[in-house]
Design an enzyme around this catalytic site. Structure first.
Site, PDB file in Angstrom:
ATOM      1  N   GLU A 198      -3.403  -0.045   8.357  1.00 52.06           N
ATOM      2  CA  GLU A 198      -2.201   0.303   9.114  1.00 52.06           C
ATOM      3  C   GLU A 198      -2.306  -0.248  10.528  1.00 52.06           C
ATOM      4  OE1 GLU A 198      -0.996   4.466   9.329  1.00 52.06           O
ATOM      5  OE2 GLU A 198      -1.476   4.734   7.211  1.00 52.06           O
TER       6      GLU A 198
ATOM      7  N   GLU B 152      -7.088   8.733   6.515  1.00 56.57           N
ATOM      8  CA  GLU B 152      -7.328   9.378   7.807  1.00 56.57           C
ATOM      9  C   GLU B 152      -7.838  10.815   7.728  1.00 56.57           C
ATOM     10  OE1 GLU B 152      -3.811   8.959  10.169  1.00 56.57           O
ATOM     11  OE2 GLU B 152      -4.006   6.796  10.308  1.00 56.57           O
TER      12      GLU B 152
ATOM     13  N   TYR C 231      -3.885   1.740  15.978  1.00 56.74           N
ATOM     14  CA  TYR C 231      -2.608   1.605  16.682  1.00 56.74           C
ATOM     15  C   TYR C 231      -2.760   1.371  18.179  1.00 56.74           C
ATOM     16  CZ  TYR C 231      -0.179   3.451  12.531  1.00 56.74           C
ATOM     17  OH  TYR C 231       0.336   3.634  11.279  1.00 56.74           O
TER      18      TYR C 231
ATOM     19  N   HIS D 113      -2.648  11.035   0.662  1.00 55.74           N
ATOM     20  CA  HIS D 113      -2.135  10.824   2.018  1.00 55.74           C
ATOM     21  C   HIS D 113      -1.509  12.147   2.485  1.00 55.74           C
ATOM     22  CE1 HIS D 113      -0.657   7.584   5.003  1.00 55.74           C
ATOM     23  NE2 HIS D 113      -0.294   8.743   5.526  1.00 55.74           N
TER      24      HIS D 113
ATOM     25  N   ARG E  52       0.853  -1.187   0.000  1.00 58.87           N
ATOM     26  CA  ARG E  52       0.000   0.000   0.000  1.00 58.87           C
ATOM     27  C   ARG E  52       0.895   1.244   0.000  1.00 58.87           C
ATOM     28  NH1 ARG E  52      -2.594   3.042   4.979  1.00 58.87           N
ATOM     29  NH2 ARG E  52      -3.557   4.679   3.746  1.00 58.87           N
TER      30      ARG E  52
ATOM     31  N   ASN F 218      -7.139   2.122  10.071  1.00 54.04           N
ATOM     32  CA  ASN F 218      -5.813   2.261  10.663  1.00 54.04           C
ATOM     33  C   ASN F 218      -5.991   2.239  12.169  1.00 54.04           C
ATOM     34  OD1 ASN F 218      -4.912   2.648   8.080  1.00 54.04           O
ATOM     35  ND2 ASN F 218      -4.312   4.787   8.369  1.00 54.04           N
TER      36      ASN F 218
HETATM   37  C1  GBH Z   1      -0.630   7.125  10.782  1.00 53.25           C
HETATM   38  O1  GBH Z   1      -1.581   7.819  11.484  1.00 53.25           O
HETATM   39  C2  GBH Z   1      -0.391   7.830   9.475  1.00 53.25           C
HETATM   40  O2  GBH Z   1      -1.301   7.391   8.479  1.00 53.25           O
HETATM   41  C3  GBH Z   1       1.016   7.679   8.986  1.00 53.25           C
HETATM   42  O3  GBH Z   1       1.263   8.584   7.955  1.00 53.25           O
HETATM   43  C4  GBH Z   1       1.983   7.832  10.130  1.00 53.25           C
HETATM   44  O4  GBH Z   1       3.300   7.778   9.704  1.00 53.25           O
HETATM   45  C5  GBH Z   1       1.679   6.762  11.146  1.00 53.25           C
HETATM   46  O5  GBH Z   1       0.431   6.972  11.641  1.00 53.25           O
HETATM   47  C6  GBH Z   1       2.622   6.734  12.322  1.00 53.25           C
HETATM   48  O6  GBH Z   1       2.620   7.915  13.057  1.00 53.25           O
HETATM   49  O7  GBH Z   1      -3.542  11.529  20.895  1.00 53.25           O
HETATM   50  O8  GBH Z   1      -3.538  13.780  20.102  1.00 53.25           O
HETATM   51  O9  GBH Z   1      -1.446  12.659  20.470  1.00 53.25           O
HETATM   52  C7  GBH Z   1      -1.792   7.394  12.781  1.00 53.25           C
HETATM   53  C8  GBH Z   1      -2.850   8.232  13.380  1.00 53.25           C
HETATM   54  C9  GBH Z   1      -1.551   9.553  14.849  1.00 53.25           C
HETATM   55  C10 GBH Z   1      -3.832   8.995  15.304  1.00 53.25           C
HETATM   56  C11 GBH Z   1      -1.383  10.020  16.246  1.00 53.25           C
HETATM   57  C12 GBH Z   1      -3.662   9.451  16.685  1.00 53.25           C
HETATM   58  C13 GBH Z   1      -2.415  10.728  18.205  1.00 53.25           C
HETATM   59  C14 GBH Z   1      -2.907  12.072  18.459  1.00 53.25           C
HETATM   60  N1  GBH Z   1      -2.600   8.567  14.743  1.00 53.25           N
HETATM   61  N2  GBH Z   1      -2.624  10.432  16.805  1.00 53.25           N
HETATM   62  S1  GBH Z   1      -2.852  12.526  20.094  1.00 53.25           S
END
Ligand code: GBH
Length: 480
Positions: free
Chosen positions: A386, A174, A318, A129, A84, A316
């Site tokens: 993701e 996202e 995490y 993106h 991807r 996505n």
């Molecule tokens: C992904 O987003 C992206 O699609 C990618 O480009 C990126 O490299 C990857 O993450 C790794 O970072 O709680 O206010 O601190 C992940 C989306 C990013 C969503 C961090 C939650 C936390 C915000 N996440 N975010 S906060």
């Protein structure tokens, strides 16, 4: 591991797909070469280097623009079924409009797609993106409703040039991050920092742009190209902080605000924003003295136009947060989506950390989210687009292996115990890359990249070998 118990011993079905992901601005480099136009991340990093850790940027990044042949060979070694990656809008259309197509941009992606296919790796393409053409941003970007036209025109160029070979399309990666952080806040480009208004307007226009690209594909390309098209959304699992009813409701409400905001218009049977969101934003807007709700209205036609614009649900995921109810808040400062939601979040201090403060290791949250999705939106096929772990870039990345082991086990739980219809899994990321505001300090890659080396040498980490074994065995139990 011990606190989690046994790994799920089941196998992934034969038709289940494994892959890895990346994004154009994060890996390509060649920011002003071969006819590429400027985008908002070029502008943001060049004009505000102080906002990025160590004042770095994506000018060169992993230099994948020049090293894609080596990259495909590295991807091949993992044994993944798909890769991807995203297209750089201004590499294809330097000023964003389809009036001028850059032949070198088309050539680059054709070469990449062809080489992947030659190696039996399915290309899955994210059309957008985060790297909006700077020209279009100066016209308001996603605050301009005409963005739907411009995005549709871009999507047409992309389908016409690559759709004969590309069978899985993702319109947007996202939307929440784009709108909440780029328009509501300034943590991401373009950094409007107009919370509670620009974020809602961005989302409104973005969802229309998504639907336009979906319908374009559906009406004019699907019959001859036979592909699938959808959108990718991200969310934490929202776990109630206590057993109190109002915290349980708060967790549901926060999921509606953070995820349902985008998912409900597309995946729910009624379409439109979640009712609870409409109600809460309208109520607080009124208390703040606004004549009308800060959340824009979709017309009935728009609701129907956006509803059902998917072929799968791209997720996505995490990590997880604990969610608490906010009982009453006086009116102060700028409005915001979080204030509207009347919720706040926190972390359980016992959850294992990663290099990223927002990324805790909470595998059971993944299972709960998938089960929630099934209950909320039916048996929609889910592609995990993701999932990944942040560290300092160590080659012997035991913590990353452990994270994926636990999250894959949680995924198998969702599929086998709760019959959630998950079809694909993707690790973020193929290699270490430019991690937006975190620069090159936070690493997600299966391959290590030496950013001090002009050649950007790539080295497999232990997790690359682990993933290869998992894919070959199609299970996690007994793989070490
Ligand atoms: C992904 O987003 C992206 O699609 C990618 O480009 C990126 O490299 C990857 O993450 C790794 O970072 O709680 O206010 O601190 C992940 C989306 C990013 C969503 C961090 C939650 C936390 C915000 N996440 N975010 S906060």
């Amino acid at each position: 591991l011990s606190s989690y118990g046994r790994l799920n011993p089941n196998k992934f079905p034969d038709d289940f797909l494994f892959g890895i992901a990346s994004a154009s601005y994060q890996i390509e480099g060649a920011w002003n070469l071969s006819g590429k136009g400027e985008n908002i991340w070029d502008r943001y990093t060049h004009t505000h280097p102080e906002l990025i850790l160590n004042r770095t940027n994506g000018d060169i990044a992993c230099n994948s623009y020049h090293r894609y042949e080596e990259d495909v060979a590295l991807i091949k070694k993992l044994g993944v079924q798909f890769y991807r990656f995203s297209l750089s809008w201004t590499r294809i259309l330097p000023i964003g409009f389809s009036s001028k197509i850059n032949p070198d941009g088309i050539r680059y992606y054709n070469n990449l797609i062809n080489l992947l296919m030659k190696n039996d790796i399915i290309p899955i393409i994210t059309i957008f993106h985060w790297d909006t053409p700077q020209h279009l941003e100066e016209l308001g970007g996603f605050t301009n409703a005409l963005m739907a036209n411009w995005f549709e025109d871009y999507a047409r160029v992309v389908f016409e040039n690559f759709g004969d070979r590309v069978k899985v399309w993702i319109t947007f990666n996202e939307p929440k991050e784009i709108c909440l952080k780029g328009y509501g806040g300034d943590e991401k480009a373009p950094g409007y920092n107009l919370s509670g208004t620009a974020d809602y307007i961005c989302a409104h226009n973005l969802m229309k742009a998504h639907a336009r690209a979906y319908h374009l594909y559906d009406k004019q390309f699907r019959s001859k190209q036979n592909g699938q098209i959808s959108i990718v959304m991200d969310t934490f699992w929202m776990e109630p902080a206590t057993n109190l009813t109002w915290d349980k409701k708060a967790a549901e409400r926060r999921l509606a605000f953070i995820f349902g905001w985008y998912a409900h218009p597309v995946y729910s049977s009624n379409g439109d924003y979640p009712d609870v969101m409409k109600k809460y934003v309208a109520r607080r807007s009124k208390r703040e003295g606004f004549k009308r709700s800060r959340l824009p209205n979709f017309t009935k036609e728009e609701v129907n136009y956006i509803k059902g614009t998917y072929d799968f649900l791209g997720l996505n995921h995490y990590s997880t947060v604990l969610t608490k109810n906010v009982l009453f808040e006086p009116i102060f400062g700028k409005p915001s989506v979080e204030k509207d939601s009347m919720t706040v979040t926190e972390y359980d201090p016992s959850w294992p950390n990663s290099k990223a403060s927002w990324l805790k290791v909470v595998p059971w949250g993944f299972t709960k989210l998938l089960v929630w999705l099934k209950n909320a939106y039916g048996n929609v096929p889910i592609y995990i687009t993701e999932n990944g772990f942040a560290d300092d870039g160590e080659i012997d990345d035991k913590d990353r292996i452990n994270y994926h082991k636990l999250y894959l086990s949680a995924l198998l739980d969702a599929m086998h115990k709760y019959k959630v219809n998950v079809k694909a899994y993707t690790i973020w990321s193929f290699m270490d890359d430019f991690e937006w505001r975190d620069g090159y300090m936070t690493r997600f890659g299966l391959y290590h990249v030496d950013f001090n080396d002009p050649g950007r040498n790539r080295t497999p980490k232990a997790s690359a070998e682990y993933y290869r074994k998992v894919i070959a065995a199609r299970k996690i139990d007994g793989i070490d």
